[in-house]
Design a protein around this motif. Structure first.
Motif, PDB file in Angstrom:
ATOM      1  N   UNK A 175       0.868  -1.170   0.000  1.00  0.00           N
ATOM      2  CA  UNK A 175       0.000   0.000   0.000  1.00  0.00           C
ATOM      3  C   UNK A 175       0.908   1.224   0.000  1.00  0.00           C
ATOM      4  N   UNK A 176       0.677   2.107  -0.960  1.00  0.00           N
ATOM      5  CA  UNK A 176       1.479   3.311  -1.106  1.00  0.00           C
ATOM      6  C   UNK A 176       0.689   4.542  -0.668  1.00  0.00           C
ATOM      7  N   UNK A 177       1.412   5.518  -0.157  1.00  0.00           N
ATOM      8  CA  UNK A 177       0.839   6.827   0.145  1.00  0.00           C
ATOM      9  C   UNK A 177       1.457   7.808  -0.842  1.00  0.00           C
ATOM     10  N   UNK A 178       0.607   8.512  -1.576  1.00  0.00           N
ATOM     11  CA  UNK A 178       1.085   9.416  -2.617  1.00  0.00           C
ATOM     12  C   UNK A 178       0.405  10.774  -2.467  1.00  0.00           C
ATOM     13  N   UNK A 179       1.182  11.825  -2.267  1.00  0.00           N
ATOM     14  CA  UNK A 179       0.579  13.161  -2.223  1.00  0.00           C
ATOM     15  C   UNK A 179       0.276  13.646  -3.645  1.00  0.00           C
TER      16      UNK A 179
END
Length: 184
Positions: A175-179
């Protein structure tokens, strides 16, 4: 605005919201759920400020940060007799009728890449894009699904399906967090 896939939302939405409330008092939080393609579009259009979604092979990661890894399960009907204590080698997936999402869904891309790398063909009997429908069809004995463990847990605990971990190799997605681009 925060965008998440339903599987990601199910897994981490509550702790993310709790942390946001604790660390950003007075901030207004709006959560949108959708497929990874929708989320990436929302990011590029500036409709959301932050995205949490499953990584996909060949997807540009840019300024993405890994948040969590999740293993996927092979799920089938109760009569299929899968067991969490008896993992299934990935190569055996060629021997069962599979219910998988269509391309470009991340699970499908991952499964296709695995089959190609290990030298076997997938026997896809149904194309279904939602985990809930895959679980329902697997529970009815119409095939086997490969889904994130967080999306199988309720059906497994309620005795609707049987399930096994997939090994050699395991099917794990990050799971990635991308702004959003151009946001602080």
């Amino acid at each position: 605005m925060l965008g998440m896939q339903p599987g990601v939302s199910r897994l981490i939405m509550v702790p993310v919201v709790q942390r946001a409330i604790a660390e950003l008092p007075g901030a207004r939080l709006h959560i949108m759920e959708g497929a990874s393609g929708d989320i990436l579009q929302w990011l590029s259009e500036g409709r959301i400020d932050l995205a949490l979604y499953y990584d996909q092979p060949n997807l540009a990661r840019g300024n993405a940060e890994p948040v969590f890894e999740q293993n996927h399960l092979l799920v089938g009907s109760r009569a299929a007799g899968l067991s969490m204590n008896q993992p299934v080698p990935a190569k055996q997936l060629a021997e069962v009728p599979l219910i998988l999402p269509g391309r470009p869904h991340g699970v499908r891309v991952t499964m296709d890449a695995l089959a190609q790398k290990k030298g076997f063909d997938l026997n896809i009997v149904l194309g279904v894009d939602t985990a809930a429908s895959i679980v329902a069809l697997a529970a009815a004995g119409l095939g086997y699904g490969v889904i994130p463990s967080s999306l199988a847990v309720d059906a497994y605990r309620n005795g609707l399906i049987s399930a096994s971990w997939i090994v050699k190799p395991s099917i794990t997605r990050t799971i990635l967090m991308v702004p959003a681009p151009n946001r602080p």
